[in-house]
Design a protein around this motif. Structure first.
Motif, short mmCIF file in Angstrom:
data_model
loop_
_atom_site.label_atom_id
_atom_site.label_comp_id
_atom_site.label_asym_id
_atom_site.label_seq_id
_atom_site.Cartn_x
_atom_site.Cartn_y
_atom_site.Cartn_z
N LEU A 112 0.84 -1.20 0.00
CA LEU A 112 0.00 0.00 0.00
C LEU A 112 0.87 1.25 0.00
O LEU A 112 1.98 1.26 0.55
N ASN A 113 0.35 2.29 -0.61
CA ASN A 113 1.07 3.56 -0.70
C ASN A 113 0.90 4.32 0.61
O ASN A 113 0.07 5.21 0.73
N VAL A 114 1.71 3.95 1.62
CA VAL A 114 1.57 4.55 2.94
C VAL A 114 2.55 5.69 3.18
O VAL A 114 2.62 6.23 4.28
N LYS A 115 3.30 6.07 2.15
CA LYS A 115 4.27 7.16 2.34
C LYS A 115 3.53 8.49 2.48
O LYS A 115 2.40 8.65 2.05
N ASN A 116 4.23 9.43 3.04
CA ASN A 116 3.68 10.77 3.28
C ASN A 116 2.35 10.69 4.02
O ASN A 116 2.23 10.05 5.04
N GLN A 117 1.31 11.32 3.49
CA GLN A 117 0.01 11.32 4.14
C GLN A 117 -1.05 10.78 3.17
O GLN A 117 -2.11 11.38 2.99
N SER A 118 -0.75 9.66 2.54
CA SER A 118 -1.67 9.08 1.56
C SER A 118 -2.99 8.72 2.22
O SER A 118 -3.04 8.22 3.34
N ARG A 119 -4.07 8.99 1.51
CA ARG A 119 -5.40 8.71 2.02
C ARG A 119 -6.23 8.07 0.92
O ARG A 119 -5.85 8.08 -0.25
N CYS A 120 -7.36 7.54 1.30
CA CYS A 120 -8.23 6.87 0.34
C CYS A 120 -9.00 7.90 -0.47
O CYS A 120 -9.61 8.82 0.08
N LEU A 121 -9.01 7.72 -1.79
CA LEU A 121 -9.70 8.66 -2.66
C LEU A 121 -11.21 8.61 -2.46
O LEU A 121 -11.91 9.57 -2.77
N ALA A 122 -11.72 7.50 -1.93
CA ALA A 122 -13.16 7.39 -1.69
C ALA A 122 -13.64 8.45 -0.70
O ALA A 122 -14.83 8.78 -0.68
N ASP A 123 -12.72 9.01 0.11
CA ASP A 123 -13.10 10.07 1.04
C ASP A 123 -13.60 11.31 0.31
O ASP A 123 -14.30 12.14 0.90
N LEU A 124 -13.24 11.44 -0.97
CA LEU A 124 -13.61 12.63 -1.74
C LEU A 124 -14.83 12.38 -2.62
O LEU A 124 -15.19 13.24 -3.43
N CYS A 125 -15.46 11.23 -2.47
CA CYS A 125 -16.58 10.88 -3.34
C CYS A 125 -17.73 11.87 -3.23
O CYS A 125 -18.43 12.13 -4.21
N GLY A 126 -17.94 12.42 -2.04
CA GLY A 126 -19.01 13.38 -1.89
C GLY A 126 -18.81 14.60 -2.76
O GLY A 126 -19.76 15.11 -3.37
N ALA A 127 -17.57 15.06 -2.87
CA ALA A 127 -17.28 16.23 -3.70
C ALA A 127 -17.28 15.91 -5.18
O ALA A 127 -17.63 16.75 -6.01
N LEU A 128 -16.91 14.67 -5.54
CA LEU A 128 -16.73 14.30 -6.94
C LEU A 128 -17.98 13.70 -7.59
O LEU A 128 -17.95 13.36 -8.77
N HIS A 129 -19.05 13.54 -6.82
CA HIS A 129 -20.31 12.98 -7.36
C HIS A 129 -20.15 11.52 -7.79
O HIS A 129 -20.60 11.13 -8.88
N CYS A 130 -19.54 10.71 -6.95
CA CYS A 130 -19.39 9.29 -7.29
C CYS A 130 -20.74 8.61 -7.47
O CYS A 130 -20.87 7.68 -8.27
N ASP A 131 -21.74 9.06 -6.71
CA ASP A 131 -23.07 8.45 -6.82
C ASP A 131 -23.63 8.57 -8.23
O ASP A 131 -24.38 7.71 -8.69
N PHE A 132 -23.27 9.64 -8.92
CA PHE A 132 -23.76 9.85 -10.28
C PHE A 132 -23.25 8.76 -11.21
O PHE A 132 -23.96 8.34 -12.13
#
Length: 252
Positions: A112-132
Motif C-alpha cells: 500500500l502507498n503509505v508514504k507521506n500522508q496518503s489517504r483513500c480517494l473514496a473520502d472525496l466521493c461526496g465532492a466528486l459525485h461518485c453516486d452519479f
C-alpha cells in the motif's frame, strides 16, 4: 539456554502490536465501487482539461495519484472478462473484484502507498459525485441540505488546493472549470447537474457500427452509380441511332 524474561515479554508485546496494526489495516474496508468511480470521474471529467492546458497537478492536491493509498493496487487490477480478474502482482485469478480486493488485503497489504500522508480517494466521493457514476437514480432521492453544503465546501477546497489561482492563467481557468464542473451541482435547487462541461469522448458503438456500414455500402453505391451511368450512356446511343435511322427513312 533460557531467554531473558523481560526481553521475551518485550518481543511478545512487539509481535502483538504489529499483529494488531496489521489487523486494523486489513479491517480498513474500502468501498471498491467508490474508489473506482472516483478515478473514473477524474480520468473522464477532469484530466482531459488538465492535459489540454498542459498543467501539472501538485502533490499538495489530494487528487494527485501519489496521494491515493490504494492507487497502486487499483493499477494492478487486471479485468480479463466478466467473471475473471487477475492480480497484477502475482498473476493469481479471481471470479470477482471483491475477491481480488480481499487478496490484496491478505497478500499484498505491505505494498500500500503509505508514504507521506496518503489517504483513500473514496473520502472525496461526496465532492466528486461518485453516486452519479455508480447509480444516477440516487440523484432523484431527497436532497440533504447539510450534506450538500459539506460536499460543496470540500469541493471548493479541492479547487483551491489543486488549482491555486495565483499559479497563472492555466490554473485560474482550471479553477473556474472545477467549480463549474463539480461544485455548482452541490445544491438542493436541482438546477445544476454534475459535469456540465462534458468529459472524455467515449467511443459510441452506434457511431462505430454506422461508420462500418457506410464503408461497406460505399463501394456498392459507386458500383450502382457506374451501372446507372453506363445504362444512361447506352440509352443515349440507342436514341441517337433511332433518330438517325428516322431521318434517313424520311421521304424527300
Amino acid at each position: 539456554m533460557s531467554q531473558n524474561p523481560s526481553k521475551a515479554s518485550k518481543n511478545l508485546r512487539l509481535r502483538g502490536l504489529l499483529s494488531r496494526n496489521r489487523m486494523v489495516l486489513m479491517k480498513y474496508i474500502v468501498p471498491e465501487k467508490e474508489v473506482g468511480a472516483a478515478w473514473q470521474i477524474i480520468d473522464d471529467y477532469l484530466m482531459p482539461f488538465v492535459e489540454e492546458e498542459g498543467y501539472q497537478i501538485s502533490t499538495d492536491c489530494r487528487l494527485h495519484p501519489d496521494n491515493d493509498l490504494f492507487r497502486d493496487q487499483e493499477r494492478h487490477k487486471i479485468h480479463l472478462d466478466v467473471n475473471e480478474w487477475r492480480c497484477g502482482y502475482c498473476k493469481k485469478s479471481f471470479r470477482a473484484e471483491r475477491f481480488l480486493d480481499q487478496h490484496f488485503d491478505n497478500r499484498h497489504y505491505n505494498l500500500l502507498n503509505v508514504k507521506n500522508q496518503s489517504r483513500c480517494l473514496a473520502d472525496l466521493c461526496g465532492a466528486l459525485h461518485c453516486d452519479f457514476v455508480i447509480n444516477s437514480n440516487l440523484l432523484k432521492a431527497k436532497c440533504n441540505p447539510a450534506a450538500a453544503v459539506r460536499n460543496r465546501h470540500l469541493c471548493e477546497s479541492l479547487a483551491n488546493s489543486c488549482f491555486p489561482i495565483s499559479q497563472g492563467p492555466s490554473a485560474r481557468r482550471l479553477h473556474e472549470l472545477f467549480l463549474r464542473q463539480f461544485c455548482d451541482a452541490h445544491t438542493c435547487s436541482g438546477k445544476a447537474k454534475p459535469f456540465p462541461r462534458g468529459g472524455k469522448k467515449q467511443t459510441n458503438l452506434l457511431y462505430m457500427a454506422t461508420s462500418i456500414l457506410l464503408m461497406m455500402l460505399l463501394p456498392l453505391f459507386y458500383l450502382l452509380y457506374y451501372l446507372y451511368q453506363r445504362d444512361m450512356k447506352q440509352e443515349t446511343q440507342v436514341l441517337r441511332r433511332v433518330s438517325q435511322v428516322g431521318r434517313k427513312a424520311k421521304p424527300s
